[in-house]
Design a protein around this motif. Structure first.
Motif, short mmCIF file in Angstrom:
data_model
loop_
_atom_site.label_atom_id
_atom_site.label_comp_id
_atom_site.label_asym_id
_atom_site.label_seq_id
_atom_site.Cartn_x
_atom_site.Cartn_y
_atom_site.Cartn_z
N GLY A 172 58.02 97.10 7.49
CA GLY A 172 58.23 98.32 7.19
C GLY A 172 57.22 99.07 6.54
N ASP A 173 56.51 98.48 5.78
CA ASP A 173 55.53 98.95 5.09
C ASP A 173 54.27 99.00 6.00
OD1 ASP A 173 54.88 96.29 5.18
OD2 ASP A 173 54.70 95.99 3.10
N ALA A 174 54.25 98.94 7.07
CA ALA A 174 52.94 98.79 8.05
C ALA A 174 51.77 97.70 7.44
CB ALA A 174 52.71 100.18 8.24
N LYS A 175 52.21 96.77 6.87
CA LYS A 175 51.24 95.83 6.40
C LYS A 175 50.95 94.70 7.22
CE LYS A 175 50.84 97.68 1.60
NZ LYS A 175 50.90 97.22 -0.06
N GLU B 294 47.49 90.83 8.99
CA GLU B 294 47.87 91.43 7.88
C GLU B 294 46.83 92.40 7.18
OE1 GLU B 294 50.14 89.87 3.65
OE2 GLU B 294 49.88 88.49 5.24
N HIS B 295 47.07 93.41 6.62
CA HIS B 295 46.08 94.42 6.12
C HIS B 295 45.76 93.85 4.76
CE1 HIS B 295 46.00 97.53 9.16
NE2 HIS B 295 47.00 97.84 9.01
N GLY B 296 44.55 93.96 4.18
CA GLY B 296 44.29 93.55 2.98
C GLY B 296 43.20 94.74 2.53
N GLN B 297 42.51 94.77 1.34
CA GLN B 297 41.99 95.93 0.97
C GLN B 297 40.57 96.13 1.70
OE1 GLN B 297 41.40 95.50 -3.35
NE2 GLN B 297 43.58 96.16 -3.93
N ARG B 298 40.00 94.97 1.95
CA ARG B 298 38.67 95.03 2.74
C ARG B 298 38.56 95.02 4.19
NH1 ARG B 298 34.44 92.44 -1.99
NH2 ARG B 298 35.18 93.76 -3.61
N ILE C 190 39.16 92.04 10.90
CA ILE C 190 38.91 93.25 11.66
C ILE C 190 38.87 94.35 10.77
CG2 ILE C 190 39.59 92.11 14.12
CD1 ILE C 190 42.31 93.66 13.65
N ASP C 191 38.68 95.53 11.36
CA ASP C 191 38.46 96.67 10.48
C ASP C 191 39.79 96.88 9.65
OD1 ASP C 191 38.24 99.27 9.46
OD2 ASP C 191 37.48 100.11 11.30
N ALA C 192 39.68 97.15 8.19
CA ALA C 192 40.74 97.40 7.52
C ALA C 192 41.59 98.60 7.77
CB ALA C 192 40.26 97.37 6.11
N SER C 193 41.20 99.48 8.59
CA SER C 193 41.58 100.59 8.76
C SER C 193 42.45 100.86 9.94
CB SER C 193 40.63 102.00 8.93
OG SER C 193 39.70 101.67 10.09
N VAL C 194 42.37 99.56 10.87
CA VAL C 194 43.27 99.78 12.02
C VAL C 194 44.78 99.89 11.68
CG1 VAL C 194 41.73 97.95 13.27
CG2 VAL C 194 43.67 97.04 11.94
N VAL C 195 45.56 100.45 12.75
CA VAL C 195 46.89 100.77 12.62
C VAL C 195 47.67 99.95 13.66
CG1 VAL C 195 48.48 102.56 13.04
CG2 VAL C 195 46.09 103.02 11.69
#
Length: 286
Positions: free
Chosen positions: A105-108, A131-135, A151-156
């Motif tokens: 739910g936090d999209a991470k 899983e999203h990380g800062q970098r 991969i790119d940290a900005s992916v959705v």
């Protein structure tokens, strides 16, 4: 076009999957502004248009889209698409794509698994999580082979994509542009996406011959026409105007339900009619 390409919706359907002031701050489903309703939808596929000299005489099939969860529990999707492509002279091929995903739910966090059968033969399978990380966004694949990559940290992820589209539609924003990762293909591909949102549809346009037309729970829910084009991320380096790998069009309700699908594969378009819709009871967060 090889049927192994399949008619995969890549999660955009229908999330097919918002940006307010969120265009810069980032809105997620957890903010409570967007309430995605659990639902089970079936779409019947047929051939809409053939372009140029494409060898496509007919398309038929069905999509099952079973979406569940909440901002506190995360969102799960059971998806299956069986499609038959008729290339003329009695030549037909059948694709059967089956996938399951879960997105926090936090999209991470995002988990995904899929199998693709062509003429009843398994041609590829993917299993992994991201899983999203800062970098960077860390991807851990178990199939088709074990591999770890950044991969790119900005992916959705797909559900967050849907949330951003709804929030943008509410705010009157008409264009969104960002990379999306859905675990498709071999699990290594990132798509650049261009989302175009039309003006809100009026209630007088509601009466179409599909399962949404007479659903009382949708009678007063706002909806917008949306088109999402998907481009291979590496393609931006190519000279000239880039053609999308494929594009998806649909009417998107504010609660995440979609109708009136068009799946554009450049040489032909398949259309998806919503023939069955079950809106489930949402489980409230604690």
């Amino acid at each position: 076009m090889a049927l192994a390409h399949t008619f995969a919706l890549r999660g955009a359907v229908l999330a097919l999957t918002s940006i307010l002031a969120a265009l810069t701050t980032g809105v997620s489903a957890q903010d409570g502004r967007i309430a995605l309703v659990p639902h089970r939808a079936i779409y019947d596929l047929s051939l809409g248009e053939v372009r140029g000299n494409a060898q496509v005489a007919g398309v038929r099939g069905r999509i099952l889209y079973d979406f569940d969860g909440s901002a506190c529990q995360g969102y799960s999707l059971q998806f299956r698409q069986v499609s038959e492509l008729d290339t003329g002279e009695g030549k037909r091929s059948t694709s059967d794509l089956r996938s399951t995903t879960w997105e926090g739910g936090d999209a991470k966090t995002y988990k995904f698994a899929s199998e693709n059968f062509v003429n009843e033969k398994l041609v590829d399978t993917v299993d992994g999580h991201a899983e999203h990380g800062q970098r960077a966004t860390a991807v851990d694949l178990a199939k088709p082979e074990h591999k770890v990559l950044d991969i790119d940290a900005s992916v959705v992820f797909p559900t967050e994509h849907m949330v951003r589209v709804i929030a943008a539609a509410r705010a009157g924003t008409t264009i969104l542009d960002f990379p999306v990762y859905d675990g498709s293909e071999t699990g290594e591909k990132v798509y650049d996406t261009l989302t175009v949102i039309g003006q809100k549809l009026e209630s007088k346009d509601q009466k179409r011959p599909d399962a949404a037309a007479d659903e009382p729970k949708l009678a007063n829910v706002p909806r917008w026409p949306v088109t999402i084009s998907y481009f291979e991320k590496s393609g931006k380096a190519k000279a000239g105007e880039q053609t999308p790998d494929y594009a998806i069009g649909f009417e998107l309700y504010e609660n995440g339900i979609s109708r009136s699908l068009t799946l554009d594969y450049n040489d032909f378009i398949a259309v998806g009619k919503l023939t069955s819709l079950e809106i489930k009871d949402a489980k409230p967060c604690p």
